[in-house]
Design a protein around this motif. Structure first.
Motif, short mmCIF file in Angstrom:
data_model
loop_
_atom_site.label_atom_id
_atom_site.label_comp_id
_atom_site.label_asym_id
_atom_site.label_seq_id
_atom_site.Cartn_x
_atom_site.Cartn_y
_atom_site.Cartn_z
N THR A 282 -13.40 16.35 14.36
CA THR A 282 -14.01 15.93 14.59
C THR A 282 -14.11 14.40 14.29
OG1 THR A 282 -16.24 17.18 14.71
CG2 THR A 282 -16.69 14.56 15.18
N LEU A 283 -13.76 13.59 15.47
CA LEU A 283 -13.68 11.66 15.13
C LEU A 283 -14.35 11.02 15.79
CD1 LEU A 283 -10.05 11.89 16.62
CD2 LEU A 283 -10.69 12.07 14.39
N LEU A 284 -14.88 10.71 14.29
CA LEU A 284 -16.20 9.49 14.36
C LEU A 284 -15.75 7.84 14.38
CD1 LEU A 284 -18.12 11.29 11.65
CD2 LEU A 284 -18.35 11.52 14.50
N GLU A 285 -16.29 7.03 15.24
CA GLU A 285 -15.62 5.53 14.50
C GLU A 285 -16.90 4.84 13.79
OE1 GLU A 285 -16.09 4.06 18.45
OE2 GLU A 285 -15.61 5.24 20.10
N ARG A 286 -16.55 4.62 13.02
CA ARG A 286 -16.56 4.02 11.77
C ARG A 286 -16.30 2.81 11.20
NH1 ARG A 286 -19.93 7.25 13.51
NH2 ARG A 286 -20.57 8.45 11.57
N THR A 287 -17.10 1.76 10.76
CA THR A 287 -16.20 0.75 10.30
C THR A 287 -15.71 0.85 8.62
OG1 THR A 287 -18.79 -0.42 11.21
CG2 THR A 287 -17.34 -2.17 8.92
N VAL A 288 -14.79 0.62 8.76
CA VAL A 288 -14.10 0.25 7.33
C VAL A 288 -13.25 -0.68 6.88
CG1 VAL A 288 -11.77 1.60 6.84
CG2 VAL A 288 -13.05 2.92 8.75
N ASN A 289 -13.82 -0.81 6.04
CA ASN A 289 -13.46 -2.64 5.21
C ASN A 289 -14.28 -3.31 6.10
OD1 ASN A 289 -12.18 -0.21 2.93
ND2 ASN A 289 -11.33 -2.39 2.37
N GLY A 290 -14.82 -2.78 6.48
CA GLY A 290 -15.45 -4.47 7.36
C GLY A 290 -14.88 -4.38 8.83
N ARG A 291 -13.97 -3.75 9.54
CA ARG A 291 -13.82 -3.07 10.29
C ARG A 291 -13.43 -2.44 11.96
NH1 ARG A 291 -12.32 -8.66 12.93
NH2 ARG A 291 -10.49 -7.82 14.52
N PRO A 292 -13.74 -2.21 13.00
CA PRO A 292 -13.38 -0.44 13.62
C PRO A 292 -12.44 -0.11 12.74
CG PRO A 292 -13.57 -2.63 14.97
CD PRO A 292 -13.39 -3.15 13.63
N GLY A 293 -13.18 1.20 12.40
CA GLY A 293 -11.47 2.35 12.18
C GLY A 293 -12.03 3.99 12.59
N LEU A 294 -11.51 5.12 11.94
CA LEU A 294 -12.18 5.87 12.45
C LEU A 294 -12.03 6.79 11.12
CD1 LEU A 294 -9.62 6.81 16.17
CD2 LEU A 294 -12.27 6.62 15.19
N VAL A 295 -12.79 7.84 11.20
CA VAL A 295 -13.16 9.22 9.99
C VAL A 295 -12.77 10.19 10.89
CG1 VAL A 295 -14.98 9.93 8.78
CG2 VAL A 295 -14.57 7.66 8.79
N ALA A 296 -11.74 11.57 10.34
CA ALA A 296 -11.78 12.57 10.57
C ALA A 296 -12.68 14.07 10.12
CB ALA A 296 -10.21 12.60 10.55
N ARG A 297 -13.62 13.93 9.90
CA ARG A 297 -14.23 15.22 9.73
C ARG A 297 -13.91 16.47 9.85
NH1 ARG A 297 -18.15 13.57 6.36
NH2 ARG A 297 -19.25 15.70 6.75
N TYR A 298 -13.51 17.42 9.53
CA TYR A 298 -13.22 19.13 9.60
C TYR A 298 -14.10 19.95 8.49
CZ TYR A 298 -10.50 23.30 8.75
OH TYR A 298 -9.62 24.90 9.52
N ALA A 299 -15.10 21.02 8.74
CA ALA A 299 -15.96 21.60 8.70
C ALA A 299 -16.52 20.90 7.86
CB ALA A 299 -14.70 22.69 7.43
N GLY A 300 -17.37 20.03 8.66
CA GLY A 300 -18.46 19.14 7.48
C GLY A 300 -17.80 18.44 7.20
N VAL A 301 -16.63 17.63 6.85
CA VAL A 301 -16.05 17.01 5.20
C VAL A 301 -15.19 16.09 5.45
CG1 VAL A 301 -14.82 17.22 3.36
CG2 VAL A 301 -16.11 19.43 4.03
N THR A 302 -15.96 15.14 5.35
CA THR A 302 -14.19 14.15 4.85
C THR A 302 -12.90 14.64 5.48
OG1 THR A 302 -15.89 12.68 5.71
CG2 THR A 302 -13.30 11.35 5.47
N ALA A 303 -11.99 14.05 6.17
CA ALA A 303 -10.92 14.73 5.54
C ALA A 303 -10.46 13.30 5.62
CB ALA A 303 -9.96 15.86 7.33
N THR A 304 -10.51 12.46 6.44
CA THR A 304 -9.27 10.97 6.31
C THR A 304 -9.99 10.07 7.39
OG1 THR A 304 -7.32 12.31 7.73
CG2 THR A 304 -7.03 10.66 7.39
N VAL A 305 -9.66 9.03 6.65
CA VAL A 305 -10.79 7.56 6.90
C VAL A 305 -9.15 7.23 7.41
CG1 VAL A 305 -12.13 5.45 6.58
CG2 VAL A 305 -12.41 7.26 5.46
N ALA A 306 -9.19 6.08 8.59
CA ALA A 306 -7.94 5.32 8.65
C ALA A 306 -8.49 4.09 9.56
CB ALA A 306 -7.42 6.11 9.78
N ALA A 307 -8.16 2.49 8.69
CA ALA A 307 -8.02 1.80 9.23
C ALA A 307 -6.99 1.24 9.85
CB ALA A 307 -8.30 1.06 7.60
N PHE A 308 -6.80 0.19 10.95
CA PHE A 308 -6.57 -0.24 11.61
C PHE A 308 -6.12 -1.80 11.64
CE2 PHE A 308 -8.01 3.26 13.74
CZ PHE A 308 -7.44 4.06 14.03
N GLY A 309 -4.83 -1.87 12.43
CA GLY A 309 -3.95 -3.38 11.99
C GLY A 309 -4.03 -3.47 13.62
#
Length: 338
Positions: A282-309
């Motif tokens: 599951t991919l969720l739009e979230r704020t990462v360090n003050g900027r738009p980012g993504l959180v990937a969740r698997y089986a209800g647990v955060t697997a990856t937090v992605a920040a973008f340039g």
């Protein structure tokens, strides 16, 4: 955490001077110990400073805890002789961080794969906090001001600096301490601190790219999320700059590319492969360090937090943090996909 030798209280700014300007209190003169609320009230500032210096919330917490341990290790009389508790605490916290930065270089040489600064959520998205119902979350991440000095691109540039450059730059350019005060804190001359900050500033300028407005970045991240969910390689490639890079941090505990993945096509293929290995991701739009980012969740647990340039209308960098130790604010215990 390693504990550097404790500097004597008299070596810190604001120590052993009365409010009237005398260097020492007269014999028998009674000065009350600083109010506890004043001392504890410095914690937010110390966490903000330490996180920017270390790039790790866990290490920032340790540094601040060590700072307060040194404060309470003094006698009541010594604490009462401190003219400015805030200056004393800031000085000690900075020196603790400076020591940690020196040892961190050796630790990161042994780190498995790439090391990325620890990502922080927006205060409303902190899972481990006590937010809700108007309660003030207790966790330090909630107290870190999410301005441009904590966006991931900026923190990555800080990692390339020497410890001395980083400290001088953060104290002066971010927290606006004048160079004479910076010099007193770090134990160098004002001229040396000015030179260090200038060198750090050059590094920042060399790495700077035009930054998309927040709304524009949010839209681009949303399109990226939709293309990833659809496993549409062509759409992903179209959203990435041709020479885009993706750096993943697994810390050797979960699967992650050990070196940066470079090139739009390669990144798109990597992401689609990752999604195929984790059905139900599951991919969720979230704020990462003050900027738009993504959180990937698997089986209800955060697997990856992605920040973008982002530069203009394309994504130039992706920083994907997968190391569970760096995802405390984002997840609860549970399985992670390999």
């Amino acid at each position: 955490m390693s504990t550097p030798s404790t500097p004597s209280a008299s070596s810190e700014p604001g120590y052993d001077r009365s409010e009237t300007g005398h260097e020492r209190s007269e014999p028998g003169q009674d000065r009350s110990e600083p109010d506890l609320s004043v001392v504890v009230g410095e914690r937010r500032q110390l966490i903000n400073l330490s996180y920017r210096l270390l790039g790790s919330l866990a290490e920032a917490e340790d540094a601040v805890q060590e700072t307060y341990a040194r404060w309470y290790a003094m006698t009541p009389g010594q604490r009462a002789a401190v003219l400015s508790p805030g200056a004393w605490l800031t000085t000690v916290a900075t020196r603790v961080c400076l020591d940690l930065l020196g040892s961190a270089r050796a630790r990161r040489e042994r780190y498995v794969g790439e090391w990325i600064p620890e990502p922080l959520p927006d205060r409303t998205e902190w899972i481990g906090g006590t937010g809700g119902g108007g309660a003030q979350p207790a966790d330090p991440a909630d107290q870190v001001t999410l301005d441009e000095s904590v966006n991931m691109a900026f923190l990555v540039v800080l990692e390339a600096m020497t410890p001395a450059e980083r400290v001088a730059f953060i104290l002066h350019d971010v927290f606006r301490y004048p160079f004479p005060e910076v010099a007193e804190i770090v134990g160098r001359t004002p001229a040396a601190c000015r030179q260090l900050a200038t060198s750090a500033r050059r590094r920042v300028r060399a790495a700077q790219t035009p930054t998309a407005p927040r709304a524009g970045q949010a839209g681009l991240v949303r399109h990226f999320k939709e293309a990833w969910e659809a496993r549409d390689i062509a759409a992903l490639v179209g959203l990435l700059a041709p020479d885009a890079s993706m750096t993943a941090d697994g810390g050797g505990t979960v699967g992650a590319a050990l070196r940066p993945v470079v090139g739009a096509e390669r990144i798109a293929q990597y992401l689609v492969h990752f999604a195929e290995k984790a059905p139900g991701l599951t991919l969720l739009e979230r704020t990462v360090n003050g900027r738009p980012g993504l959180v990937a969740r698997y089986a209800g647990v955060t697997a990856t937090v992605a920040a973008f340039g982002v530069d203009g209308e394309r994504i130039t960098h992706i920083w994907a943090v997968r190391n569970p130790e760096k995802l405390r604010p984002w997840t609860e215990d549970g399985p992670l996909p390999g």
